[in-house]
Design an enzyme around this catalytic site. Structure first.
Site, mmCIF file in Angstrom:
data_model
loop_
_atom_site.group_PDB
_atom_site.id
_atom_site.type_symbol
_atom_site.label_atom_id
_atom_site.label_comp_id
_atom_site.label_asym_id
_atom_site.label_seq_id
_atom_site.Cartn_x
_atom_site.Cartn_y
_atom_site.Cartn_z
ATOM 1 N N ASP A 99 43.304 31.764 38.649
ATOM 2 C CA ASP A 99 44.402 31.200 39.440
ATOM 3 C C ASP A 99 44.020 29.802 39.931
ATOM 4 O O ASP A 99 44.823 28.870 39.908
ATOM 5 C CB ASP A 99 44.714 32.122 40.627
ATOM 6 C CG ASP A 99 44.892 33.566 40.176
ATOM 7 O OD1 ASP A 99 45.735 33.795 39.297
ATOM 8 O OD2 ASP A 99 44.165 34.444 40.668
ATOM 9 N N HIS A 110 44.847 38.594 43.997
ATOM 10 C CA HIS A 110 45.118 38.142 42.627
ATOM 11 C C HIS A 110 46.358 38.895 42.135
ATOM 12 O O HIS A 110 46.270 39.907 41.449
ATOM 13 C CB HIS A 110 43.933 38.412 41.707
ATOM 14 C CG HIS A 110 44.276 38.231 40.262
ATOM 15 N ND1 HIS A 110 44.574 37.009 39.725
ATOM 16 C CD2 HIS A 110 44.412 39.115 39.251
ATOM 17 C CE1 HIS A 110 44.871 37.151 38.444
ATOM 18 N NE2 HIS A 110 44.790 38.426 38.136
HETATM 19 P P1 NDP Z 1 42.029 42.948 28.413
HETATM 20 O O1 NDP Z 1 40.637 42.742 27.981
HETATM 21 O O2 NDP Z 1 43.072 41.985 27.955
HETATM 22 O O3 NDP Z 1 42.136 43.019 30.004
HETATM 23 C C1 NDP Z 1 41.225 43.800 30.752
HETATM 24 C C2 NDP Z 1 41.586 43.786 32.206
HETATM 25 O O4 NDP Z 1 41.537 42.467 32.723
HETATM 26 C C3 NDP Z 1 43.000 44.293 32.528
HETATM 27 O O5 NDP Z 1 42.911 45.122 33.675
HETATM 28 C C4 NDP Z 1 43.749 43.041 32.833
HETATM 29 O O6 NDP Z 1 44.780 43.241 33.781
HETATM 30 C C5 NDP Z 1 42.675 42.240 33.513
HETATM 31 N N1 NDP Z 1 42.964 40.830 33.711
HETATM 32 C C6 NDP Z 1 42.611 40.123 34.802
HETATM 33 N N2 NDP Z 1 43.012 38.881 34.740
HETATM 34 C C7 NDP Z 1 43.673 38.756 33.590
HETATM 35 C C8 NDP Z 1 44.338 37.702 32.978
HETATM 36 N N3 NDP Z 1 44.449 36.535 33.530
HETATM 37 N N4 NDP Z 1 44.891 37.889 31.776
HETATM 38 C C9 NDP Z 1 44.812 39.083 31.194
HETATM 39 N N5 NDP Z 1 44.199 40.142 31.739
HETATM 40 C C10 NDP Z 1 43.638 39.987 32.924
HETATM 41 O O7 NDP Z 1 42.505 44.415 28.046
HETATM 42 P P2 NDP Z 1 42.289 45.253 26.719
HETATM 43 O O8 NDP Z 1 43.254 46.382 26.820
HETATM 44 O O9 NDP Z 1 42.229 44.401 25.517
HETATM 45 O O10 NDP Z 1 40.835 45.824 26.895
HETATM 46 C C11 NDP Z 1 40.465 46.690 27.882
HETATM 47 C C12 NDP Z 1 39.247 47.438 27.404
HETATM 48 O O11 NDP Z 1 38.757 48.177 28.494
HETATM 49 C C13 NDP Z 1 39.535 48.411 26.271
HETATM 50 O O12 NDP Z 1 38.592 48.191 25.248
HETATM 51 C C14 NDP Z 1 39.334 49.775 26.910
HETATM 52 O O13 NDP Z 1 38.765 50.712 26.014
HETATM 53 C C15 NDP Z 1 38.379 49.438 28.021
HETATM 54 N N6 NDP Z 1 38.356 50.315 29.171
HETATM 55 C C16 NDP Z 1 37.127 50.637 29.609
HETATM 56 C C17 NDP Z 1 36.969 51.439 30.676
HETATM 57 C C18 NDP Z 1 35.591 51.760 31.116
HETATM 58 O O14 NDP Z 1 34.677 51.021 30.840
HETATM 59 N N7 NDP Z 1 35.394 52.837 31.823
HETATM 60 C C19 NDP Z 1 38.113 51.996 31.387
HETATM 61 C C20 NDP Z 1 39.367 51.564 30.876
HETATM 62 C C21 NDP Z 1 39.470 50.726 29.801
HETATM 63 P P3 NDP Z 1 46.307 43.506 33.398
HETATM 64 O O15 NDP Z 1 46.400 44.959 33.097
HETATM 65 O O16 NDP Z 1 47.020 43.114 34.639
HETATM 66 O O17 NDP Z 1 46.605 42.630 32.209
#
Ligand code: NDP
Length: 328
Positions: free
Chosen positions: A159, A187
């Site tokens: 931001d 945020h």
């Molecule tokens: P991303 O890598 O695109 O995003 C991950 C997180 O970052 C989301 O919560 C997202 O929020 C947040 N975020 C914060 N700022 C921003 C921004 N400016 N723009 C976009 N996102 C932002 O998500 P993916 O789905 O590609 O990947 C998530 C991964 O996490 C997957 O591989 C999944 O398997 C893993 N995962 C792992 C967990 C664990 O380790 N226990 C638990 C859950 C998931 P927002 O939702 O608001 O976009």
């Protein structure tokens, strides 16, 4: 030679993870002379994808990358961790209520906080990126009573960077001429990007802009809704810029802010500026020797006050909701 720093990344196989890991391994997180060990935490179904990313990391032959470990066990992932980037989170899906979102994320950040508490190195620094980042950070912190609370932070640097860029565009200034911008609060869409103390080439930014209507109707909503605009344009959410901001956040936390400048970080409030103690809220901070301090004694005008209060109110409600769910 220096001992490698252990950096844990959760959600490592996701979009942000993919944009983040290569920059950590190439030295942009901690510096060009600091070797790193990467620990990638993923949920079991995403382990294979994480292995694919690790293969690509191998193929870069990064001189600073000393090792990569991939696991679905948080205790292993955070073992000896010096820096933890908590990126993986449960995204809000259609029809999901806030309570559902908070409890789904509680199921992720509560055990991760405990695993950090039990396994991380004494100097652990935690950055939460996964949304709702501030409240996820609060949940993790509450499960880590042995770790100093101030080590848990949430990302508002994206931001901050977005606001600098918008201000540069509006005024024709160079990004590097803009200093002392502040993101206050959560945020989320209620965040408040504050230019009243910012400087453009040494002049007060609000005076240079001299357009309160632009501030209220263009600047603030553009910064706050930038994520949605990127999804609309790109067909996918911002990943490279989010990863870049995570790099900036930790780099500043470790290496400090420049003389005469500050940055924005979501950090546990000490009660400054009327933000209730303990809430993880964004503040203007300076950093020296790996420790941040809130910039004190800024005059907060009425325009700013009501926007800061609105964002802090939302944080208070999120905290109350996770308290009710027994997550903190
Ligand atoms: P991303 O890598 O695109 O995003 C991950 C997180 O970052 C989301 O919560 C997202 O929020 C947040 N975020 C914060 N700022 C921003 C921004 N400016 N723009 C976009 N996102 C932002 O998500 P993916 O789905 O590609 O990947 C998530 C991964 O996490 C997957 O591989 C999944 O398997 C893993 N995962 C792992 C967990 C664990 O380790 N226990 C638990 C859950 C998931 P927002 O939702 O608001 O976009």
């Amino acid at each position: 030679t220096r001992t490698p720093v252990n950096v844990t990344v959760t959600g490592a196989a996701g979009q942000i993870g993919y944009a983040l890991l290569f920059r950590i391994a190439s030295g942009h997180l901690l510096g060009p002379d600091v070797p790193v060990n990467l620990r990638l935490l993923e949920i079991t179904p995403a382990l294979k994808a994480a292995e694919g990313t690790a293969m690509e990391l191998d193929d870069c032959a990064f001189p600073l990358l000393r090792g990569i470990e991939i696991t679905d066990d948080a205790n292993v992932a955070f073992d000896g961790a010096n820096v933890a980037l908590l990126v993986g989170a449960r995204p809000r899906t259609k029809g999901m209520e806030r309570g559902d979102l908070l409890s789904a994320n509680g199921g992720i950040f509560k055990p991760q906080g405990k695993a950090i508490n039990d396994n991380a190195a004494d100097d652990i620094k935690v950055l939460v990126v996964g949304n709702p980042a501030n409240t996820n950070a609060l949940i993790a912190q509450a499960s880590a009573p042995d770790v100093p609370a101030e080590r848990f932070t949430a990302m508002t640097r994206l931001d901050h960077n977005r606001a600098i860029s918008q201000l540069a565009k509006k005024t024709g200034a160079a990004v590097s001429d803009i200093k002392r911008l502040t993101i206050w609060g959560n945020h989320s869409a209620t965040q408040y990007p504050d230019i009243f103390h910012a400087e453009i080439a040494g002049k007060n930014a609000a005076e240079v802009v001299a357009d309160e209507q632009w501030l209220a109707d263009a600047f603030i909503p553009t910064v706050a809704k930038r994520g949605a605009a990127i999804i609309e344009a790109r067909g996918a959410s911002s990943a490279a810029s989010a990863a870049n901001a995570a790099i900036d956040h930790v780099h500043t936390w470790v290496n400090g802010t420049a003389e005469g400048d500050w940055t924005s970080m979501g950090i546990p409030s000490d009660g400054s500026y009327g933000v209730p103690e303990g809430l993880i809220s964004s503040f203007p901070v300076t950093v020296k020797d790996g420790k941040y301090s809130i910039v004190q004694d800024l005059d907060i005008n009425e325009f700013s006050r009501k926007r800061i209060d609105a964002s802090v109110k939302e944080l208070t409600e999120e905290r109350d909701a996770v308290r009710e769910l027994g997550l903190i």
